[in-house]
Scaffold this motif. Structure first.
Motif, mmCIF file in Angstrom:
data_model
loop_
_atom_site.group_PDB
_atom_site.id
_atom_site.type_symbol
_atom_site.label_atom_id
_atom_site.label_comp_id
_atom_site.label_asym_id
_atom_site.label_seq_id
_atom_site.Cartn_x
_atom_site.Cartn_y
_atom_site.Cartn_z
ATOM 1 N N TRP A 119 -7.265 -6.350 -3.765
ATOM 2 C CA TRP A 119 -6.476 -6.048 -2.571
ATOM 3 C C TRP A 119 -7.340 -5.880 -1.326
ATOM 4 O O TRP A 119 -6.992 -6.412 -0.277
ATOM 5 N N ASN A 169 -0.381 -1.786 -5.103
ATOM 6 C CA ASN A 169 -1.742 -2.249 -5.338
ATOM 7 C C ASN A 169 -2.383 -1.567 -6.545
ATOM 8 O O ASN A 169 -3.262 -2.129 -7.176
ATOM 9 N N TYR A 217 0.818 -1.213 0.000
ATOM 10 C CA TYR A 217 0.000 0.000 0.000
ATOM 11 C C TYR A 217 0.854 1.266 0.000
ATOM 12 O O TYR A 217 0.509 2.256 -0.635
#
Length: 171
Positions: A88, A80, A75
């Motif tokens: 995710w 992602n 993240y």
């Protein structure tokens, strides 16, 4: 001859380190703070279990630590957004649900069955980790539920939409 020349890059060595560390914006976000707390509590619980007579439970905090560290890195580097191979938020939700349930079970067992101090400490940190993981999966569940209520019309992930929504509220 054969000597490796110094790279002609004028980048200071700091930027390499800064590219690995999470950005300040992510660390101060709700998701960033929860992931950092999960990483820290899982690691502390792992160390306590490793030094206790309840060492059989050491696998759970280790796996929770590694999974949280992976998602923190993913993240914070916006991996992602670049890798859309799987959902995710759903992966994060499943990780949080399983970690909170298993942490709760092993914490009860560590506190009730073992009498040494490090087992008790591991159990207490496990209970705190249970709460943090539960809060995280509550927020993820709310984001997924609102995404599904919208019919999943957007191509963006729910956590990304929620961040944009909260940014527009603060203006």
């Amino acid at each position: 001859m054969g000597d490796i020349e110094a790279p002609s890059s004028n980048r200071p060595p700091q930027t390499v380190l800064k590219s690995i560390l999470p950005s300040k914006e992510f660390v101060t976000s709700r998701k960033g703070m929860l992931l950092i707390a999960e990483v820290g509590l899982s690691f502390i619980s792992f160390v306590c279990f490793a030094g206790s007579s309840a060492a059989a439970f050491v696998t759970v905090p280790l796996l929770a630590f590694l999974a949280s560290l992976f998602l923190l890195f993913g993240y914070s580097t916006k991996f992602n957004e670049r890798f859309k191979g799987f959902c995710w938020p759903l992966t994060d939700f499943i990780r949080c649900v399983t970690a909170s349930i298993i942490f709760f079970i092993i914490s009860i067992m560590a506190v009730s069955r073992y009498s040494d101090g490090s087992s008790k400490a591991a159990g207490i940190f496990g209970f705190i980790a249970t709460i943090v993981f539960a809060v995280d999966f509550y927020f993820i569940f709310n984001e997924l539920a609102s995404f599904l209520k919208q019919g999943g019309e957007s191509n963006e992930e729910p956590s990304r939409q929620q961040d944009e929504f909260s940014d527009s509220d603060s203006d």
